[in-house]
Design an enzyme around this catalytic site. Structure first.
Site, PDB file in Angstrom:
ATOM      1  N   THR A   1       0.826  -1.187   0.000  1.00  0.00           N
ATOM      2  CA  THR A   1       0.000   0.000   0.000  1.00  0.00           C
ATOM      3  C   THR A   1       0.873   1.255   0.000  1.00  0.00           C
ATOM      4  O   THR A   1       1.989   1.224   0.504  1.00  0.00           O
ATOM      5  CB  THR A   1      -0.918   0.062   1.248  1.00  0.00           C
TER       6      THR A   1
ATOM      7  N   ILE B   1       2.060   2.437   3.521  1.00  0.00           N
ATOM      8  CA  ILE B   1       2.958   1.600   4.314  1.00  0.00           C
ATOM      9  C   ILE B   1       4.137   1.138   3.469  1.00  0.00           C
ATOM     10  O   ILE B   1       5.282   1.492   3.729  1.00  0.00           O
ATOM     11  CB  ILE B   1       2.203   0.380   4.909  1.00  0.00           C
ATOM     12  N   CYS B   2       3.861   0.374   2.441  1.00  0.00           N
ATOM     13  CA  CYS B   2       4.928  -0.290   1.677  1.00  0.00           C
ATOM     14  C   CYS B   2       5.640   0.616   0.679  1.00  0.00           C
ATOM     15  O   CYS B   2       6.714   0.280   0.205  1.00  0.00           O
ATOM     16  CB  CYS B   2       4.362  -1.509   0.959  1.00  0.00           C
ATOM     17  N   VAL B   3       5.041   1.770   0.344  1.00  0.00           N
ATOM     18  CA  VAL B   3       5.698   2.734  -0.542  1.00  0.00           C
ATOM     19  C   VAL B   3       6.307   3.880   0.268  1.00  0.00           C
ATOM     20  O   VAL B   3       7.473   4.240   0.068  1.00  0.00           O
ATOM     21  CB  VAL B   3       4.714   3.298  -1.593  1.00  0.00           C
TER      22      VAL B   3
END
Length: 191
Positions: free
Chosen positions: A114, A117-119
């Site tokens: 997401t 969060i992950c980016v």
């Protein structure tokens, strides 16, 4: 301030956690459009010859496998994907950080699931490490629109450029009549 354009010779593509399970949890954008944009980014990377790094998190859990279309477009990058055991910030995971450095490129196009969060966290670290970063917002999504917007604002404030796959394809093409421009124009039209 950096102002040199991103080109096929100086940039790389990083796709983070475009996994079937992870994507199904997002509600900020139409997930079919997000998926289509991520697939187009892979097509752009292939046409422009961009070094590409895929990463996934906990594929054997609810997050699930990466989009199978990515394997069809870039099989070598897919097979070499960095499988993280659960490290949130992919740049904290040495194998991913090393793979990013190994591209030899300082300009990075990034998209992932997401966004919040992950980016967000790897992009903040990439900026700290001196990379120039463009985040493809249309190939990224979050649990909520609110979370997505805040993450994009935070990355932009830190120095990232927020963009779309259409802007990326146009920037890399420069001239539609050249061989690379012709190859990329086909992606722009492909839906």
């Amino acid at each position: 301030m950096h102002n040199k354009a991103f080109t096929p010779e100086n940039s790389a593509l990083l796709l983070i956690d475009h996994q079937l399970g992870t994507m199904s949890w997002t509600h900020s954008h139409d997930i079919n459009l997000v998926k289509a944009a991520a697939i187009k980014l892979a097509r752009i990377a292939k046409a422009a010859g961009l070094p590409t790094v895929f990463t996934s998190s906990m594929e054997d859990h609810a997050q699930g496998p990466l989009l199978p279309e990515l394997r069809e477009i870039l099989p070598e990058a897919f097979d070499a994907r960095i499988k993280r055991p659960g490290v949130v910030n992919a740049m904290h995971y040495e194998a991913f950080n090393r793979a990013v450095r190994a591209t030899g490129r300082n300009k990075l196009y990034v998209a992932g699931i997401t966004t919040e969060i992950c980016v967000l966290f790897p992009v903040l670290q990439m900026l700290d490490e001196g990379y120039e970063v463009q985040v493809a917002a249309d190939a990224s999504a979050s649990y909520t629109k609110f979370g997505d917007d805040l993450a994009l604002r935070r990355m932009e404030k830190a120095g990232a450029i927020i963009t779309t796959h259409d802007q990326i394809v146009s920037e890399l093409a420069v001239d539609w009549t050249t061989p690379i421009g012709h190859a990329l124009s086909g992606i722009l039209a492909y839906h």
